[in-house]
Design a protein around this motif. Structure first.
Motif, PDB file in Angstrom:
ATOM      1  N   TYR A 194       0.824  -1.204   0.000  1.00  0.00           N
ATOM      2  CA  TYR A 194       0.000   0.000   0.000  1.00  0.00           C
ATOM      3  C   TYR A 194       0.866   1.265   0.000  1.00  0.00           C
ATOM      4  O   TYR A 194       0.643   2.182  -0.813  1.00  0.00           O
ATOM      5  CB  TYR A 194      -0.910  -0.003   1.234  1.00  0.00           C
ATOM      6  CG  TYR A 194      -1.679   1.291   1.414  1.00  0.00           C
ATOM      7  CD1 TYR A 194      -2.754   1.600   0.592  1.00  0.00           C
ATOM      8  CD2 TYR A 194      -1.316   2.211   2.400  1.00  0.00           C
ATOM      9  CE1 TYR A 194      -3.457   2.788   0.745  1.00  0.00           C
ATOM     10  CE2 TYR A 194      -2.014   3.401   2.562  1.00  0.00           C
ATOM     11  CZ  TYR A 194      -3.077   3.687   1.730  1.00  0.00           C
ATOM     12  OH  TYR A 194      -3.756   4.855   1.871  1.00  0.00           O
ATOM     13  N   ILE A 195       1.856   1.310   0.881  1.00  0.00           N
ATOM     14  CA  ILE A 195       2.717   2.495   0.977  1.00  0.00           C
ATOM     15  C   ILE A 195       3.510   2.692  -0.315  1.00  0.00           C
ATOM     16  O   ILE A 195       3.671   3.818  -0.800  1.00  0.00           O
ATOM     17  CB  ILE A 195       3.680   2.369   2.178  1.00  0.00           C
ATOM     18  CG1 ILE A 195       2.895   2.370   3.493  1.00  0.00           C
ATOM     19  CG2 ILE A 195       4.701   3.500   2.169  1.00  0.00           C
ATOM     20  CD1 ILE A 195       2.113   3.632   3.768  1.00  0.00           C
ATOM     21  N   THR A 196       3.972   1.591  -0.897  1.00  0.00           N
ATOM     22  CA  THR A 196       4.727   1.678  -2.153  1.00  0.00           C
ATOM     23  C   THR A 196       3.851   2.235  -3.270  1.00  0.00           C
ATOM     24  O   THR A 196       4.310   3.027  -4.101  1.00  0.00           O
ATOM     25  CB  THR A 196       5.265   0.290  -2.553  1.00  0.00           C
ATOM     26  OG1 THR A 196       6.090  -0.224  -1.505  1.00  0.00           O
ATOM     27  CG2 THR A 196       6.088   0.377  -3.844  1.00  0.00           C
ATOM     28  N   SER A 197       2.584   1.831  -3.280  1.00  0.00           N
ATOM     29  CA  SER A 197       1.654   2.298  -4.329  1.00  0.00           C
ATOM     30  C   SER A 197       1.402   3.801  -4.235  1.00  0.00           C
ATOM     31  O   SER A 197       1.070   4.433  -5.240  1.00  0.00           O
ATOM     32  CB  SER A 197       0.329   1.541  -4.227  1.00  0.00           C
ATOM     33  OG  SER A 197      -0.380   1.909  -3.045  1.00  0.00           O
ATOM     34  N   LEU A 198       1.574   4.381  -3.048  1.00  0.00           N
ATOM     35  CA  LEU A 198       1.360   5.822  -2.879  1.00  0.00           C
ATOM     36  C   LEU A 198       2.516   6.646  -3.439  1.00  0.00           C
ATOM     37  O   LEU A 198       2.358   7.834  -3.733  1.00  0.00           O
ATOM     38  CB  LEU A 198       1.184   6.153  -1.392  1.00  0.00           C
ATOM     39  CG  LEU A 198      -0.041   5.555  -0.688  1.00  0.00           C
ATOM     40  CD1 LEU A 198      -0.035   5.945   0.793  1.00  0.00           C
ATOM     41  CD2 LEU A 198      -1.328   6.013  -1.350  1.00  0.00           C
ATOM     42  N   GLY A 199       3.684   6.014  -3.574  1.00  0.00           N
ATOM     43  CA  GLY A 199       4.849   6.723  -4.104  1.00  0.00           C
ATOM     44  C   GLY A 199       5.376   7.797  -3.171  1.00  0.00           C
ATOM     45  O   GLY A 199       5.933   8.804  -3.630  1.00  0.00           O
TER      46      GLY A 199
END
Length: 288
Positions: A194-199
């Motif tokens: 999830y955090i990675t998808s937020l960039g």
């Protein structure tokens, strides 16, 4: 014969390039043709060692041969005895680096000599200086192509040797929002995805970084860790929002943690928890 020697050297260099510490003589011997005599093998070793293409290391009482890239070998060949000595000490320190004072003491060089040697090694792009988050006033050196270990840099939570509170808080709040918005407990992998998808982070965050973040949230009392059985019967750690949020979010909120006279505080002393106005104000501010 010369052609055979070149081919055999290539076999040795290829074999010695495997693994972080190189390989033993036995491993190289298994890679060479059976008709290579022991004396011929030693002659090949010596030739490569003299040209700097091979280096010899001792680890746990065993000798290891390790390949040196040709570009690096050419640079090392041109070094003075003092430069070689300093380089070998920096190389031995690995990705944790070595302090300049330790270099001076080990190599027994004057400060002016050491400064000159390090400058030359820097210009040749063999070593580089850096600073540790634990030793901010100390200058450390490591090999040019290495990256400092997390113990030295402090990981993604530090920028220019300082704790990046703003970045950490953004990750903290986004992670908490994700966990509270999930219908069930989540795994570290789900949080990471999830955090990675937020960039949010330009730097790649590792599994351990997310575990560290979640552990902080556990200490703060906003998240709890549970264990669930997976399909194969193994135990998997999952995280969920605490059902009963505690007003004691962090121990840092207690005034005792920043009190300048806490060492003089005692139950029967002049300074005591029973008559501390700061402690009384903090207790009154709590909303149970």
């Amino acid at each position: 014969m010369a052609t055979d020697k070149i081919k055999l050297e290539e076999i040795i260099l290829k074999a010695a390039s495997v693994g972080p510490y190189g390989v033993t003589d036995e491993e190289i011997r298994n890679s060479l043709p059976e008709n290579v005599a022991p004396n011929d093998r030693l002659e090949l070793y010596n030739s490569l060692l003299q040209r700097g293409r091979l280096q010899l290391k001792k680890l746990h009482g065993k000798l290891f041969y390790q390949t040196v890239e040709e570009q690096i070998a050419n640079k090392l060949q041109a070094l003075t005895a003092e430069e070689r000595l300093v380089y070998s000490q920096i190389e031995g320190a690995g990705n944790k680096g070595i302090w300049t004072r330790d270099l001076r003491n080990i190599c027994r060089l004057q400060q002016t000599q050491l400064t000159k040697v390090l400058k030359n090694l820097e210009l040749k792009k063999l070593v580089k200086p850096f600073k540790s988050v634990k030793l901010k006033n100390k200058k450390l050196y490591m090999l040019y192509d290495l990256e400092p270990s997390v113990d030295v840099t402090g990981g993604p939570w530090y920028y220019n040797q300082e704790f990046d509170a703003e970045f950490f808080d953004i990750l903290y709040q986004q992670t908490l929002r994700f966990i509270r918005g999930s219908s069930s407990a989540v795994t570290v992998e789900q949080v990471a995805s999830y955090i990675t998808s937020l960039g949010i982070s330009k730097e790649k965050l590792e599994h351990g970084d997310f575990e560290s973040l979640l552990q902080t949230m556990i200490y703060d009392g906003v998240v709890e860790k549970l264990y669930q059985r997976s399909n194969n019967g193994s135990s998997v750690a999952v995280y969920r929002s605490c059902r009963h949020f505690s007003p004691f979010a962090t121990l840092g909120d207690v005034p005792c943690g920043i009190c300048p006279v806490y060492k003089s505080c005692s139950i029967h002393g002049v300074i005591s928890p029973s008559n501390c106005v700061y402690l009384q104000r903090w207790e009154q501010s709590l909303d149970f």
